[in-house]
Design a protein around this motif. Structure first.
Motif, short mmCIF file in Angstrom:
data_model
loop_
_atom_site.label_atom_id
_atom_site.label_comp_id
_atom_site.label_asym_id
_atom_site.label_seq_id
_atom_site.Cartn_x
_atom_site.Cartn_y
_atom_site.Cartn_z
N ASN A 185 -35.10 -62.15 -36.23
CA ASN A 185 -33.71 -61.90 -37.04
C ASN A 185 -32.78 -61.91 -35.79
OD1 ASN A 185 -34.67 -61.68 -39.61
ND2 ASN A 185 -35.23 -59.23 -39.20
N SER A 197 -35.93 -57.92 -33.40
CA SER A 197 -36.18 -57.52 -34.86
C SER A 197 -36.79 -58.54 -35.27
CB SER A 197 -34.67 -57.33 -35.35
OG SER A 197 -34.70 -57.27 -36.64
N GLU A 217 -26.30 -55.77 -37.69
CA GLU A 217 -27.17 -54.92 -38.34
C GLU A 217 -27.84 -55.56 -39.52
OE1 GLU A 217 -28.55 -52.47 -37.02
OE2 GLU A 217 -27.19 -52.11 -35.32
N ARG A 241 -27.77 -58.79 -39.82
CA ARG A 241 -28.78 -59.93 -39.17
C ARG A 241 -30.06 -59.48 -38.97
NH1 ARG A 241 -27.90 -61.65 -33.03
NH2 ARG A 241 -28.93 -59.74 -32.83
N ASP A 242 -30.36 -58.31 -38.26
CA ASP A 242 -31.54 -57.76 -37.65
C ASP A 242 -32.49 -57.09 -38.97
OD1 ASP A 242 -30.65 -58.45 -35.23
OD2 ASP A 242 -30.27 -56.77 -34.47
N ASN A 243 -31.58 -56.97 -39.90
CA ASN A 243 -32.25 -56.37 -41.26
C ASN A 243 -31.81 -57.09 -42.28
OD1 ASN A 243 -33.65 -54.92 -43.15
ND2 ASN A 243 -33.01 -53.03 -42.45
N PRO A 244 -32.18 -58.23 -42.63
CA PRO A 244 -31.48 -58.86 -43.85
C PRO A 244 -31.66 -58.40 -45.19
CG PRO A 244 -33.16 -60.38 -42.62
CD PRO A 244 -33.42 -59.03 -42.19
#
Lengths: 84, 427
Positions: free
Chosen positions: A39, A55, B46, B48-51
């Motif tokens: 991600n 991530s 945030e 992006r890193d945790n869809p």
């Protein structure tokens, strides 16, 4: 959805190419997870040690935060966001 | 087209336009400024890193139940009236289902570095305006990419493909116009405002919508019967000059696109004016020892940054915010320039004694900063006599050793024992 701090050392298969690192597969608690999607990634420094953070998602919706320590050359599973 | 070739063409395009500052505006080569503004930057990273956060109200800032404030809210949270600077308690009232994510400054700084690197591929003159905004001088570049809009689209695509984030871009004849344009179609917008369209698009807006126009400037303009941007554009320069001085005249000129196109590349920016840190306590503090412990810690952090950047400073400012949100600051000059945390702390301690005594209102926030920063030389150093020179030399060596330890093992490896009290209690 909740985050859980893990801080476990993990075994990792990663690709080091063109100055970048791409995590491919990791083993955590005797189970192997294939990284399906990165991600995002970022870098932090602590003194002379550089940490590469990723991530990633595997086959499910959960999100894993992985860190490569450039000093110890080890990988850590920092935390998991349990979505399912 | 190879990247190096593109860079070369950009460079040549800009060289044709020299001298860059002051810019000579002409009809054949009018100034073109791009303002790139990331959309809800921290919240977008945030997501992006945790869809799984997508589509939900996300608030980046202090944790739920804390006394902190919102740093960024995503667009879903904004629909509930949540915005940056709002207290977390207010967020919980307006949007109880909001997902609170703690601010991760290091992560956002890293993405910002990557963003600026992308932008520098498209223009040799990039001025970072904040962690998630930058101005680009596009005057000599845009035609290489098929015109201003195609140029901006390529930048947006590069940001999206390399960072997986979206940006809104404004294009205009000046910085202010470009910045206002980037805000018109957020998120993921692209707005090109040509000089002849400035009046039509922005004319009816109030002068308060101009970046940099705060309440006091607005009042000054209103006193001259200037309420809208149209009014400002039509106001006689002589009147603006007479009643508001250079600021009024500059505002009118920049809104007309006659100035304000100068972009200052990062490497040409003025040196830092001050360095400091502040801390909001988790509970209001009435204990003097706790305040002093935190003050010492903040003095260490500020002077460590100064030493890393190669500065000494002379003016120490103490900032206090009481539990009722009243903010006070007080400053005083040191006898000599310094980068020593103890000297900064001692003066900050005196300032604290001037402003606050045990029994006064509880303290919510404390901060210390050092200004009057210069590079140390024979004029901005410390004059020592025979008796103080040896002590100073020992002290300098000690600070140097501490810096080396921190450089190698991280900022938390060493600290003054008295500063640990407030950290240990986690206030």
């Amino acid at each position: 959805m909740q985050y859980e701090d893990i801080q476990d050392k993990i075994e990792m298969i990663a690709l080091f190419r063109d100055g970048r690192i791409r995590p491919l597969k990791f083993r955590w608690k005797e189970r192997v997870y294939r990284v399906e999607r990165v991600n995002g990634e970022w870098v932090s420094d602590e003194g002379q040690t550089r940490f590469y953070h990723y991530s990633v998602m595997t086959t499910g919706p959960d999100v894993y935060e992985l860190t490569y320590n450039s000093d110890s050359r080890g990988w850590l599973l920092n935390r998991v966001c349990l979505v399912g | 087209m190879m990247r190096a070739e593109v860079r070369d063409r950009i460079r040549k395009g800009v060289e044709d336009d020299s001298p860059r500052r002051p810019r000579t505006l002409s009809k054949s080569n009018p100034a073109l400024v791009l303002h790139v503004d990331m959309d809800a930057f921290f919240a977008a990273i945030e997501e992006r890193d945790n869809p799984s956060l997508k589509g939900k109200p996300v608030v980046v800032g202090g944790p739920k139940g804390s006394r902190g404030v919102v740093t960024t809210a995503n667009y879903v949270a904004r629909e509930y009236g949540v915005h940056a600077g709002m207290s977390i308690a207010e967020v919980e009232r307006r949007c109880p289902d909001a997902i609170h994510v703690s601010t991760k400054g290091g992560k956002y700084s890293w993405v910002s570095v990557q963003l600026m690197a992308i932008l520098r591929r498209y223009s040799p003159v990039v001025e970072p305006y904040s962690i998630d905004e930058a101005f680009l001088d596009a005057t000599g570049c845009s035609h290489l990419f098929g015109g201003p809009e195609a140029y901006a689209n390529q930048i947006k695509q590069a940001i999206h493909s390399e960072l997986n984030l979206t940006a809104s871009v404004g294009i205009g004849p000046s910085r202010i116009v470009a910045k206002m344009a980037s805000g018109l179609e957020k998120p993921d917008g692209l707005t090109y405002v040509k000089p002849e369209d400035v009046g039509r698009i922005f004319g009816p807006m109030t002068v308060r919508t101009i970046p940099g126009v705060g309440p006091s400037t607005e009042i000054s303009l209103n006193k001259l019967n200037i309420y809208t941007i149209d009014d400002l554009a039509q106001a006689p320069m002589s009147m603006l000059q007479k009643f508001m001085g250079k600021h009024g005249r500059d505002l009118a000129e920049t809104i007309k696109g006659k100035s304000g196109a100068e972009i200052i590349a990062m490497e040409e920016r003025a040196e830092d004016k001050s360095m400091g840190h502040e801390h909001t306590f988790h509970v209001d503090v009435t204990d003097l020892d706790m305040l002093l412990s935190r003050l010492l810690y903040l003095s260490e952090k500020a002077t460590r940054r100064m030493r890393k950047a190669g500065y000494v400073g002379r003016v120490v400012t103490l900032k206090l915010r009481t539990h009722d949100f009243r903010t006070y600051d007080h400053q005083r000059k040191l006898d000599e320039w310094t980068d020593d945390p103890l000297k900064v702390y001692e003066l900050a301690h005196e300032l604290l004694n001037d402003l606050w005594r045990p029994g006064d209102k509880p303290i919510r926030l404390i901060g210390v900063s050092v200004s009057g920063l210069v590079r140390p030389d024979e004029h901005h150093g410390v004059q020592h006599n025979l008796f103080t020179a040896a002590t100073h030399e020992r002290r300098t060596r000690l600070l140097h050793a501490v810096d080396q330890m921190k450089d190698q093992y991280g900022e938390k490896v060493l600290g003054m024992a008295a500063s640990l009290e407030s950290l240990r209690k986690g206030w």
